[in-house]
Structures are given as C-alpha cells and as structure tokens.
Scaffold this active site. Structure first.
Site, mmCIF file in Angstrom:
data_model
loop_
_atom_site.group_PDB
_atom_site.id
_atom_site.type_symbol
_atom_site.label_atom_id
_atom_site.label_comp_id
_atom_site.label_asym_id
_atom_site.label_seq_id
_atom_site.Cartn_x
_atom_site.Cartn_y
_atom_site.Cartn_z
ATOM 1 N N ASP A 27 0.818 -1.153 0.017
ATOM 2 C CA ASP A 27 -0.023 0.038 0.049
ATOM 3 C C ASP A 27 0.746 1.194 -0.079
ATOM 4 O O ASP A 27 1.760 1.495 1.150
ATOM 5 C CB ASP A 27 -0.806 -0.074 1.434
ATOM 6 C CG ASP A 27 -2.097 1.099 1.174
ATOM 7 O OD1 ASP A 27 -1.536 2.288 0.558
ATOM 8 O OD2 ASP A 27 -2.862 1.130 1.838
ATOM 9 N N TYR B 154 -7.559 14.685 -10.723
ATOM 10 C CA TYR B 154 -6.706 13.918 -11.155
ATOM 11 C C TYR B 154 -5.576 14.451 -12.117
ATOM 12 O O TYR B 154 -4.444 13.964 -12.101
ATOM 13 C CB TYR B 154 -7.516 12.808 -12.258
ATOM 14 C CG TYR B 154 -6.849 11.787 -12.714
ATOM 15 C CD1 TYR B 154 -6.214 10.709 -12.195
ATOM 16 C CD2 TYR B 154 -6.657 11.712 -14.239
ATOM 17 C CE1 TYR B 154 -5.820 9.537 -12.967
ATOM 18 C CE2 TYR B 154 -6.157 10.865 -14.727
ATOM 19 C CZ TYR B 154 -5.580 9.789 -14.092
ATOM 20 O OH TYR B 154 -5.206 8.696 -14.917
HETATM 21 N N1 LIG Z 1 -7.513 3.535 -17.337
HETATM 22 C C1 LIG Z 1 -7.081 4.503 -17.932
HETATM 23 O O1 LIG Z 1 -7.861 4.990 -18.938
HETATM 24 C C2 LIG Z 1 -5.746 5.091 -17.594
HETATM 25 C C3 LIG Z 1 -5.285 6.303 -18.443
HETATM 26 C C4 LIG Z 1 -4.114 7.000 -18.267
HETATM 27 C C5 LIG Z 1 -3.496 6.322 -17.117
HETATM 28 N N2 LIG Z 1 -4.110 5.461 -16.372
HETATM 29 C C6 LIG Z 1 -3.208 5.283 -14.949
HETATM 30 O O2 LIG Z 1 -3.017 3.921 -15.008
HETATM 31 C C7 LIG Z 1 -2.749 3.568 -13.738
HETATM 32 C C8 LIG Z 1 -3.642 2.216 -13.519
HETATM 33 O O3 LIG Z 1 -4.651 2.728 -13.566
HETATM 34 P P1 LIG Z 1 -5.994 1.409 -14.150
HETATM 35 O O4 LIG Z 1 -6.883 2.085 -15.212
HETATM 36 O O5 LIG Z 1 -5.515 0.071 -14.287
HETATM 37 O O6 LIG Z 1 -6.892 1.473 -12.743
HETATM 38 P P2 LIG Z 1 -7.405 0.241 -11.511
HETATM 39 O O7 LIG Z 1 -7.852 -0.895 -12.698
HETATM 40 O O8 LIG Z 1 -8.409 1.106 -10.878
HETATM 41 O O9 LIG Z 1 -6.143 -0.196 -10.782
HETATM 42 C C9 LIG Z 1 -5.344 0.677 -10.197
HETATM 43 C C10 LIG Z 1 -4.430 -0.242 -9.182
HETATM 44 O O10 LIG Z 1 -3.960 0.793 -8.289
HETATM 45 C C11 LIG Z 1 -4.036 0.014 -6.972
HETATM 46 N N3 LIG Z 1 -4.122 0.935 -5.708
HETATM 47 C C12 LIG Z 1 -4.863 2.095 -5.568
HETATM 48 N N4 LIG Z 1 -4.308 2.695 -4.349
HETATM 49 C C13 LIG Z 1 -3.301 2.178 -4.255
HETATM 50 C C14 LIG Z 1 -2.472 2.190 -2.783
HETATM 51 N N5 LIG Z 1 -2.823 3.415 -2.144
HETATM 52 N N6 LIG Z 1 -1.571 1.464 -2.895
HETATM 53 C C15 LIG Z 1 -1.069 0.435 -3.578
HETATM 54 N N7 LIG Z 1 -2.017 0.199 -4.702
HETATM 55 C C16 LIG Z 1 -3.006 0.899 -4.940
HETATM 56 C C17 LIG Z 1 -5.262 -0.491 -6.921
HETATM 57 O O11 LIG Z 1 -5.613 -1.505 -6.054
HETATM 58 P P3 LIG Z 1 -6.978 -1.941 -5.324
HETATM 59 O O12 LIG Z 1 -7.517 -3.045 -6.435
HETATM 60 O O13 LIG Z 1 -6.497 -2.576 -3.984
HETATM 61 O O14 LIG Z 1 -7.709 -0.884 -5.349
HETATM 62 C C18 LIG Z 1 -5.282 -1.233 -8.409
HETATM 63 O O15 LIG Z 1 -4.506 -2.337 -8.373
HETATM 64 C C19 LIG Z 1 -3.068 4.559 -13.020
HETATM 65 O O16 LIG Z 1 -2.052 5.160 -12.474
HETATM 66 C C20 LIG Z 1 -3.973 5.271 -13.629
HETATM 67 O O17 LIG Z 1 -4.066 6.718 -13.314
HETATM 68 C C21 LIG Z 1 -5.070 4.828 -16.572
#
Ligand SMILES: NC(=O)c1ccc[n+]([C@@H]2O[C@H](COP(=O)([O-])OP(=O)(O)OC[C@H]3O[C@@H](n4cnc5c(N)ncnc54)[C@H](OP(=O)(O)O)[C@@H]3O)[C@@H](O)[C@H]2O)c1
Length: 241
Positions: free
Chosen positions: A62, A164
């Site tokens: 975390d 964000y």
């Molecule tokens: N999806 C998009 O369109 C997009 C676009 C640009 C950038 N991003 C970036 O890509 C990255 C991954 O996003 P995603 O879309 O895959 O989102 P996601 O499916 O919500 O996954 C986020 C991950 O981060 C973990 N997390 C959240 N808070 C945390 C903490 N305090 N310590 C450790 N882990 C933590 C979550 O764990 P839990 O499962 O325990 O909550 C989950 O494993 C992020 O940085 C996001 O901003 C995403």
C-alpha cells in the site's frame, strides 16, 4: 529467493493496467513482483497468470502506508539484494465521486498518485542503485499534459478531472526531477501514458484493452542503455509536458 532474471516491481498490479504490465513483463522472462494492497487479491491475480504459465509473485504494497513500503523494501533486499525495474502504476481518480468535496478528492488523489509514488520510489532507489540496468516507469496520463490541454482540437480537451489532472502533472514534474537526479547512477526514469483504457478506473468505458495500454510501459521498463530518460511518451511517441 535469488534469481538471475531481471527483477521488476509493479505497484497496483492486482488488476487493470498494472496486471497487464506484470503479465507482459513475465512473458519477457522478467521475475515480477505484483504489488497489491490486498494480498488475497494479489494471490488470485497471480494464480490466473500462473495458469497461463507466467511466474509472478504477489507482495503486499500500500503506497500510502510507510510500514508496508518499508517492509517490502526489506523483503526485496533480503530475497534479491537489488531491484532492476520499478513500475509506479498505482493510481486513483476521484473527480466523479459526488460524496467527496473537491478538497477531499485532491487530498486523497495526491496521497496515492503523488505522495505514494514518491514514498515507493524513495524506498526502492537504494535497491535500484544496486542494479546495472535500473529503470523507473511512471504511469502518468496525457490528461496531465499542459501542452495537450492547451490545444482545443485535442480529443480530450473537454475532459474535466481537475484533481486527477493536477496529480498527473505533478507526477510528470517529479519524473523530470528524478531523471535528472538519477542520471549519474544510470537509472532511467520515464513517464508513460497508457491511453484511455477499459479498467475499473474508467468504469470499463475506455477504448483500449489493458494489454494495449501496457505495451508502452513494458517497452520503457526494458529500454536499453541508449534509450531516453526524462521523457513523456505514449504509443505514438513523445508527448508535450
Ligand atoms: N484506465 C485509463 O484509461 C488510464 C489512462 C491513463 C492513465 N491511467 C493510469 O494507469 C494506472 C492504472 O490504472 P487502471 O486504469 O489500471 O486502474 P485500476 O484498475 O483502478 O487499478 C488501479 C490499481 O492501483 C491500486 N491502488 C490504488 N491505491 C493504491 C495504494 N494506495 N497502494 C497501492 N496500490 C493502490 C489498486 O489496488 P486495489 O485493487 O486494491 O484498489 C489497483 O490495483 C493509474 O496510475 C492510472 O491513473 C489509466
């Protein structure tokens, strides 16, 4: 547990883009530590990858918790003695949560996306310094780009996610700072944008798959010695800051 393989740690790796980055690295014969807040969810994610013949190891992480981060650094030091690749992927976006004030959204988002990333990165730098091929990949977003946001014809010019966007702009700034500070040690630090991706974070509305989103992060996790540092990129090339 020693290994001659490249050792990578991916934060937020139990689902979404982080999981796809971890799977893609494991497919390239990297020894991958899946950083997961909830170890049970991490074990489930790892089991699914192992069913696909991919070797990954879930670890509790975390990024908002000093004790969690410190314990993980100690575990990696004990079991491997160094780290080659850190993927700072864990992130959240709370702009659409109607139960929170703007101040609450900002505080919580910065705590994970910015302070959490710095906490993890600082803890891992001593281990990365012991690698001769160290790379840090910061999973950012084009939504944090001032240059793109200034262009009214940009596809996401109308997207309003102020807390964000501020968090990712701060991450981009930190990427430049870390790249400068760590260059002399041969540690390359780059920010990548995975694109608009179908994950829990977007209510699965994104247009890209996590596997497509992971490609750029995997490439920069494994760039060779001639590769850039301090850059901000997506699949199509360099992005404006
Ligand atoms: N999806 C998009 O369109 C997009 C676009 C640009 C950038 N991003 C970036 O890509 C990255 C991954 O996003 P995603 O879309 O895959 O989102 P996601 O499916 O919500 O996954 C986020 C991950 O981060 C973990 N997390 C959240 N808070 C945390 C903490 N305090 N310590 C450790 N882990 C933590 C979550 O764990 P839990 O499962 O325990 O909550 C989950 O494993 C992020 O940085 C996001 O901003 C995403």
């Amino acid at each position: 547990m020693g290994t001659n393989k490249t050792i990578a740690l991916v934060s937020g790796a139990n689902r979404g883009i982080g999981l796809a980055i971890a799977a893609g690295l494991a497919r390239r014969d990297v020894h991958v530590l899946l950083g997961c807040r909830d170890l049970d969810r991490g074990e489930e994610a790892a089991a699914a990858l192992r069913a696909d013949d991919l070797q990954v190891w879930p670890v509790q992480l975390d990024t908002t918790d000093d004790a969690s981060v410190t314990a993980l650094a100690a575990l990696i030091a004990r079991d491997y003695g160094h780290l080659d690749v850190l993927v700072d992927n864990a992130g959240i976006g709370l702009d659409y949560d109607p139960t929170l004030s703007v101040v609450e959204r900002l505080e919580r988002t910065l705590a994970v996306n910015v302070v959490g990333t710095v906490r993890l990165t600082e803890a891992m730098i001593p281990l990365l310094e012991k690698s001769d091929r160290a790379r840090i990949v910061v999973v950012s977003s084009s939504l944090g780009s001032f240059g793109l946001r200034a262009d009214p014809s940009w596809a996401y010019a109308d997207t309003k996610m102020p807390t964000y966007q501020a968090s990712k702009a701060a991450l981009n700034s930190l990427t430049v700072s870390y790249a400068g500070d760590l260059a002399a040690k041969g540690i390359k630090v780059n920010a990548v944008c995975p694109g608009y991706t179908a994950t829990a974070a977007t209510g699965f509305a994104g247009t890209r798959t996590p596997e497509q989103a992971a490609v750029i992060a995997i490439a920069f996790a494994l760039i060779d010695g001639e590769g850039p540092t301090g850059s901000f990129v997506d699949d199509s090339g360099e992005l404006p800051w």
